[in-house]
Design a protein around this motif. Structure first.
Motif, short mmCIF file in Angstrom:
data_model
loop_
_atom_site.label_atom_id
_atom_site.label_comp_id
_atom_site.label_asym_id
_atom_site.label_seq_id
_atom_site.Cartn_x
_atom_site.Cartn_y
_atom_site.Cartn_z
N LEU A 111 0.83 -1.20 0.00
CA LEU A 111 0.00 0.00 0.00
C LEU A 111 0.87 1.26 0.00
N ALA A 112 1.95 1.25 0.81
CA ALA A 112 2.84 2.42 0.86
C ALA A 112 3.49 2.67 -0.50
N ARG A 113 3.85 1.62 -1.18
CA ARG A 113 4.52 1.77 -2.47
C ARG A 113 3.58 2.28 -3.56
N LEU A 114 2.28 2.07 -3.34
CA LEU A 114 1.31 2.55 -4.32
C LEU A 114 1.00 4.04 -4.15
N GLU A 115 1.31 4.57 -2.97
CA GLU A 115 1.02 5.98 -2.73
C GLU A 115 1.96 6.87 -3.55
N LEU A 125 3.06 4.17 6.38
CA LEU A 125 4.12 3.46 7.10
C LEU A 125 4.02 3.71 8.61
N LYS A 126 3.62 4.91 8.99
CA LYS A 126 3.45 5.21 10.42
C LYS A 126 2.35 4.33 11.02
N LYS A 127 1.22 4.22 10.32
CA LYS A 127 0.12 3.37 10.80
C LYS A 127 0.57 1.91 10.85
N ALA A 128 1.36 1.52 9.85
CA ALA A 128 1.85 0.13 9.82
C ALA A 128 2.71 -0.16 11.04
N ARG A 129 3.57 0.80 11.43
CA ARG A 129 4.45 0.57 12.59
C ARG A 129 3.65 0.52 13.90
N ALA A 137 11.38 -4.11 8.24
CA ALA A 137 11.11 -3.83 6.82
C ALA A 137 10.39 -2.50 6.65
N LEU A 138 9.60 -2.10 7.66
CA LEU A 138 8.86 -0.84 7.56
C LEU A 138 9.80 0.35 7.67
N TRP A 139 10.81 0.25 8.52
CA TRP A 139 11.80 1.32 8.64
C TRP A 139 12.65 1.42 7.37
N ILE A 140 13.01 0.27 6.83
CA ILE A 140 13.81 0.27 5.59
C ILE A 140 13.00 0.89 4.45
N GLU A 141 11.70 0.60 4.44
CA GLU A 141 10.84 1.18 3.40
C GLU A 141 10.78 2.70 3.54
N GLU A 142 10.74 3.18 4.78
CA GLU A 142 10.72 4.64 4.97
C GLU A 142 12.04 5.26 4.53
N ALA A 143 13.15 4.55 4.78
CA ALA A 143 14.45 5.06 4.32
C ALA A 143 14.47 5.17 2.79
N LYS A 144 13.93 4.17 2.12
CA LYS A 144 13.85 4.23 0.66
C LYS A 144 12.97 5.39 0.21
N LEU A 145 11.89 5.61 0.95
CA LEU A 145 10.99 6.71 0.65
C LEU A 145 11.73 8.05 0.75
N GLU A 146 12.52 8.21 1.82
CA GLU A 146 13.29 9.43 1.99
C GLU A 146 14.30 9.61 0.86
N GLU A 147 14.93 8.53 0.46
CA GLU A 147 15.92 8.60 -0.61
C GLU A 147 15.27 9.01 -1.93
N ALA A 148 14.13 8.40 -2.22
CA ALA A 148 13.43 8.73 -3.47
C ALA A 148 12.98 10.18 -3.48
N GLY A 196 17.76 -0.28 -6.34
CA GLY A 196 18.26 1.01 -6.79
C GLY A 196 18.43 2.05 -5.70
N CYS A 197 18.21 1.68 -4.44
CA CYS A 197 18.31 2.62 -3.31
C CYS A 197 19.69 2.48 -2.66
N VAL A 198 20.70 3.06 -3.31
CA VAL A 198 22.09 2.88 -2.88
C VAL A 198 22.35 3.56 -1.53
N GLU A 199 21.77 4.76 -1.31
CA GLU A 199 21.99 5.46 -0.04
C GLU A 199 21.38 4.68 1.12
N THR A 200 20.26 4.05 0.88
CA THR A 200 19.65 3.21 1.92
C THR A 200 20.55 2.02 2.22
N CYS A 201 21.08 1.42 1.17
CA CYS A 201 22.02 0.31 1.32
C CYS A 201 23.21 0.74 2.19
#
Length: 641
Positions: A111-115, A125-129, A137-148, A196-201
């Motif tokens: 759902l977060a990726r569709l937004e 992601l906040k509601k998910a946590r 995985a939810l924190w990593i997804e937020e990091a990817k979100l910040e990077e994008a 493709g999220c190198v900074e998150t990596c």
């Protein structure tokens, strides 16, 4: 937490994918929990749904399939899937899914990726946590979100924002008493890289790879982590581990710098290698990095920059011999002989006994030889021998100088003095035998010299081989070979005797019997033996076995690519029996190997007239020499008969 540069209504097109978890099930059809067939993922009229809707439904199906306990929530989820099978809005489908099954992290991630909006995705992601506070995985997804978001908005503070999210996630998980899984975090870093999220990596590695590792185990552990990531194709993850290791150890571990630089040379760019080397030269005892940096410039063809780097290196490390040696090599190989001469003169004058100063006199004499300055060459050799009478190469060079001037008796005197000071130098004994052969027509003088050499060095195969080749009688040569093989068994380089015994064989049956015996005694793995077998198959009484010969000769250059003789054997073979493509391929591989050794190769490559000649020229000259050698050997065999 404040949003980055992207505005509240900013569309995050780069994070619309649902993810690999469900895309790998894209073409599957699942059986429903209740036993009936799950509806097909197409409209009733057969038309395809949108890709996002299809992915969303596949995600739901995956969750249904993995819920083995057939929970009420899963039944509601199946009902939602059926109700929305014709629904074109995947977000609506997933929203209902998380309402029914709030403890399935895959649904929240989907759902977060569709937004499309940054703020909305963060809210999901906040509601998910809140529902799943133990899911990293939810924190990593937020990091990817910040990077994008940062990349889309051109924010230069991406690294800080992403790192902040990962740190917050680690702290939150610790507060939830989640057991720390270091290897699991590394796998997550690899997943971020692959998406493709190198900074998150990088942020994941920087904040997790050191946790739980004992101080004494850090180097081995991190090397192992990086190697495993590299082997799995996760280059950015491996690079991040090396960078973390460098930051942790600082300048105390030169081996880590070397490993990181080797990694960049294999997987980075010329710029990344230079960047790392420019930092490495600042560490204590980092002389080798100056050489590596200069070498990178030389490879790139930037001679001026390489020269400047070595000049700075010499000023900082004046006692490091390899720096002046590299400076000399740079000038010499670029035919800047006056510069090379000045470089060596400075090194000789400033040397205070460190390293191997005798090499300075040797190389200085080489430069004078190139400049055809006989007086200067002789002066430097005399000076060097006065200081280092035990350095055999100076005696060899003095003898060679006299031979070039056709002063054979003076050359003999130089070699005789050489064996007195360096009785274990095989090249001087061999040179003395050759000059005696030129002076005297008597084979007895030559054999006497070689006997004296063998008396001093009883187990040296080269002296025995020279004696065998010098014999005019086949019977004496065969007996001497038998004695040589017995005396030199197990000695280094004894394969040259075994190889020559194959060459001496007069019939196919004889040499094949020898080879069978060598196989039994596991002596057929020596590269000289391998090459000799290939040559015999190539020139066996007109019965050339082309395919077999090619296999053996190729095997020889594979086992010992640094021996130029073997490349010449193979090239000569291909010139006679191979295609033009085969010939070009052998030449290409030989140039890449840059051979430096070989009984036949070195006399040609080190001849004054061949200085600075490329490998292909030396190779062709040796092939011509081999033809003449074959004619001479045939004449010798004729005399024996």
């Amino acid at each position: 937490m404040q949003a980055p540069v992207a505005s509240k209504h900013h569309r995050l097109d780069s994070i619309t994918e649902i993810g690999d978890y469900y895309s790998r099930n894209k073409k599957k059809r699942f059986e429903s929990v209740g036993g009936s067939e799950t509806p097909d993922l197409t409209t009733s009229d057969g038309g395809e749904k949108s890709e996002e809707a299809e992915k969303a439904r596949l995600l739901l199906l995956s969750v249904i399939e993995t819920d083995t306990e057939v929970s009420p929530a899963c039944l509601k989820l199946r009902s939602a899937l059926i109700n929305h099978v014709l629904e074109k809005d995947p977000k609506r489908l997933l929203q209902e899914a998380v309402d029914h099954c709030p403890l399935h992290v895959e649904l929240w991630l989907g759902l977060a990726r569709l937004e499309k909006l940054y703020d909305t995705a963060k809210e999901v992601l906040k509601k998910a946590r809140e529902k799943l506070p133990r899911e990293r995985a939810l924190w990593i997804e937020e990091a990817k979100l910040e990077e994008a978001a940062a990349n889309k908005g051109g924010n230069n503070n991406t690294k800080h924002m992403v790192g902040k999210v990962i740190k917050m996630g680690i702290m939150a998980l610790f507060e939830q008493h989640v057991e720390f899984d270091r290897l699991g975090w590394i796998k997550d870093a690899e997943g971020a890289e692959q998406s493709g999220c190198v900074e998150t990596c990088k942020a994941i590695i920087e904040n997790t790879v050191g946790i739980g590792v004992k101080k004494e185990d850090r180097k081995v552990t991190w090397f192992g982590d990086a190697e495993e990531c590299k082997n799995r194709g996760s280059i950015e993850t491996a690079r991040a581990i090396y960078m973390y290791a460098l930051g942790s150890f600082g300048s105390s571990k030169k081996s880590i710098w070397l490993k990181a630089i080797q990694f960049e040379k294999a997987h980075g760019t010329r710029e990344t290698v230079d960047e790392l080397l420019c930092v490495a030269v600042r560490i204590p005892k980092g002389e080798v990095f100056w050489l590596m940096l200069a070498n990178e410039k030389m490879i790139a063809g930037d001679v001026s920059e390489a020269r400047e780097i070595l000049k700075v290196a010499y000023s900082k490390c004046p006692d490091f011999e390899e720096i002046w040696n590299a400076a000399f090599k740079l000038e010499y190989e670029n035919k800047e002989l006056e510069r090379a001469r000045a470089c060596l003169a400075k090194a000789r004058n400033e040397n205070e006994g460190g390293g191997r100063p005798e090499r300075m006199w040797m190389k200085s004499a080489v430069v004078e030889r190139e400049l055809k300055n006989v007086a200067g060459e002789r002066r430097l050799l005399d000076e060097g021998l006065g200081l280092f009478p035990w350095f055999f190469k100076l005696w060899l060079m003095l003898g060679q100088l006299e031979e070039r001037l056709d002063r054979l008796h003076e050359a003999r005197d130089a070699y005789k003095s050489g064996v007195k000071h360096c009785p274990n130098s095989i090249p001087i004994w061999l040179s003395l035998a050759k000059v005696e052969e030129r002076i005297s027509s008597s084979i007895l003088v030559v054999t006497d010299v070689l006997k004296m050499g063998r008396k001093r060095n009883p187990k040296d195969p080269q002296l025995w081989l020279a004696g065998i080749r010098a014999e005019k009688s086949e019977l004496v040569a065969v007996r001497l070979m038998e004695k040589a093989l017995k005396e030199c068994r197990g000695s280094k380089n004894s394969g040259i005797l075994l190889a020559y015994s194959i060459e001496m064989s007069s019939t196919s049956e004889e040499w094949k019997t020898l080879v069978s015996k060598m196989k039994c005694e596991e002596e057929d793995e020596d590269p000289h033996v391998i090459a000799a077998i290939g040559n015999k198959l190539f020139s066996d009484d007109g019965n050339t076995q082309v395919d077999e010969a090619r296999i053996w000769l190729n095997r020889a250059v594979s086992v010992a690519p640094d021996i130029g003789d073997f490349w010449a054997f193979l090239y000569k073979f291909e010139l006679k029996h191979g295609s033009e493509n085969n010939q070009k391929e052998v030449l290409r591989k030989c140039i890449a190997a840059q051979p430096k050794h070989g009984d036949r190769w070195q006399p040609i490559s080190k001849a004054v007239e061949n200085s600075h000649q490329p490998v292909e020229v030396i190779l062709n000259k040796l092939v011509v020499a081999l033809e003449k050698e074959e004619e001479k050997a045939a004449a010798t065999r004729h005399n024996w008969l």
